[in-house]
Design an enzyme around this catalytic site. Structure first.
Site, PDB file in Angstrom:
ATOM      1  N   GLY A 256       0.815  -1.212   0.000  1.00  0.00           N
ATOM      2  CA  GLY A 256       0.000   0.000   0.000  1.00  0.00           C
ATOM      3  C   GLY A 256       0.847   1.260   0.000  1.00  0.00           C
ATOM      4  N   GLN A 257       0.173   2.394  -0.135  1.00  0.00           N
ATOM      5  CA  GLN A 257       0.890   3.668  -0.149  1.00  0.00           C
ATOM      6  C   GLN A 257       1.687   3.872   1.136  1.00  0.00           C
ATOM      7  OE1 GLN A 257      -1.485   7.007  -2.341  1.00  0.00           O
ATOM      8  NE2 GLN A 257      -2.977   5.831  -1.185  1.00  0.00           N
TER       9      GLN A 257
ATOM     10  N   ASP B 162     -10.294   9.751   8.903  1.00  0.00           N
ATOM     11  CA  ASP B 162     -11.187  10.851   9.216  1.00  0.00           C
ATOM     12  C   ASP B 162     -12.646  10.481   8.979  1.00  0.00           C
ATOM     13  OD1 ASP B 162     -10.531  10.681   6.480  1.00  0.00           O
ATOM     14  OD2 ASP B 162     -11.036  12.776   6.110  1.00  0.00           O
TER      15      ASP B 162
ATOM     16  N   TYR C 284     -17.529   1.913   5.021  1.00  0.00           N
ATOM     17  CA  TYR C 284     -16.081   2.033   5.201  1.00  0.00           C
ATOM     18  C   TYR C 284     -15.739   2.674   6.542  1.00  0.00           C
ATOM     19  CZ  TYR C 284     -11.423   4.072   4.857  1.00  0.00           C
ATOM     20  OH  TYR C 284     -10.134   4.463   5.132  1.00  0.00           O
TER      21      TYR C 284
END
Length: 300
Positions: A10-11, A111, A134
């Site tokens: 992943g990033q 967030d 999510y």
């Protein structure tokens, strides 16, 4: 120290392997058993949480960093069971193993655990109220990590991007090469945060002598809209020579760009606790854009 990075493709995972390299041995897992560069790594499938303790038993890490997540915000509305397995059940299993073995766990959240109806930056102990699958799955993952009772560092972050992977910055640059006019949402406010910053702060937090446990907000400083983010990307890309000219960016509201999952309108996070507890100064979000665009220019 042996650092286990779950979600090494992943990033954030890729940046963690870089940031942690000077601190000790970095071991990565991915679902496929291979990293982005094609090299082999350990295999861990978060879709099958019950298999994860065996992976941890075999690797015996000193620190576990969970950078794996289901992040397809809209698709989650159609496959909630998968989102919950990856974002809530799997972190709970990992946290349970870490608690039994007295191994610190770093876990990342979002967030999107907030409903976005506020107008001032959210602090860590503010009531969560996610708007979709999510955000709910990530909130439940936080709760599972806390309930396990071990030492944990939960970092909520936002609007993550990098020079690699799929993200808003790379999408905007691709579209800018194809179109003269782009329409971008201007009524959602948050803080673009480079994955490299998340990884660097994680490394600093793990080195901190306080051995704190808890939840912190980790983003760059300041805030903008997706429209403002896009304009900053194009300005930096033109200055760096990645684009010949910037496209026209038209501001639209969320109603003009309907999505399966509702996004929070205001999800700016208050990062003062992190800065105070770990003695870390967080750069302005525009500085992150400049850095990532610079990375793209360097590999052009």
């Amino acid at each position: 120290m042996r650092f286990l990075v779950l979600g090494g493709n992943g990033q954030v995972g890729q940046e963690l392997l870089r940031a942690l390299a000077p601190l000790g041995e970095g071991v990565a897992t991915t679902r496929s058993g291979s990293l982005a560069d094609g090299s082999a790594c350990e295999k861990a499938d978060f879709n099958v949480p019950e298999e994860l303790p065996a992976v941890l038993d075999r690797l015996q890490p000193d620190v576990v960093i969970n950078a794996a997540a289901y992040t397809a915000v809209d698709k989650a509305e159609q496959e909630p069971e998968l989102a919950y397995r990856i974002n809530a059940q799997a972190p709970g299993v990992i946290a349970g193993w870490c608690a039994v073995h007295d191994v610190p766990l770093v876990h990342y959240s979002t967030d999107y655990v907030f409903n976005g109806k506020g107008s001032v930056p959210y602090v860590e102990d503010e009531a969560t109220a996610p708007l979709g699958v999510y955000g709910t799955s990530k909130r439940d993952g936080e709760d599972a990590v806390r309930a396990a009772g071990g030492r944990h560092l939960i970092f909520r972050t936002a609007w993550v991007y990098a020079a690699h992977g799929g993200n808003f910055l790379r999408t905007m640059l691709r579209l800018a090469a194809e179109r003269d006019v782009l329409r971008v949402v201007a009524d959602q406010l948050g803080t673009p945060t480079p994955a490299s910053l998340i990884a660097d702060v994680t490394a600093q937090a793990l080195l901190h002598p306080s051995r704190l446990s808890g939840t912190w907000h980790l983003t760059a400083s300041g805030h903008t809209s997706w429209h403002g983010f896009a304009e900053a990307i194009f300005a930096e890309a033109v200055a760096a020579g990645l684009l010949e000219k910037a496209p026209q960016v038209q501001a639209i509201d969320s109603a003009q760009y309907p999505t399966a999952a509702q996004r929070p309108a205001y999800s700016v996070l208050d990062t003062r606790k992190l800065q105070t507890d770990f003695g870390i100064a967080l750069p302005d979000w525009q500085q992150g854009v400049r850095g990532v665009v610079g990375e793209l220019r360097a590999v052009r």
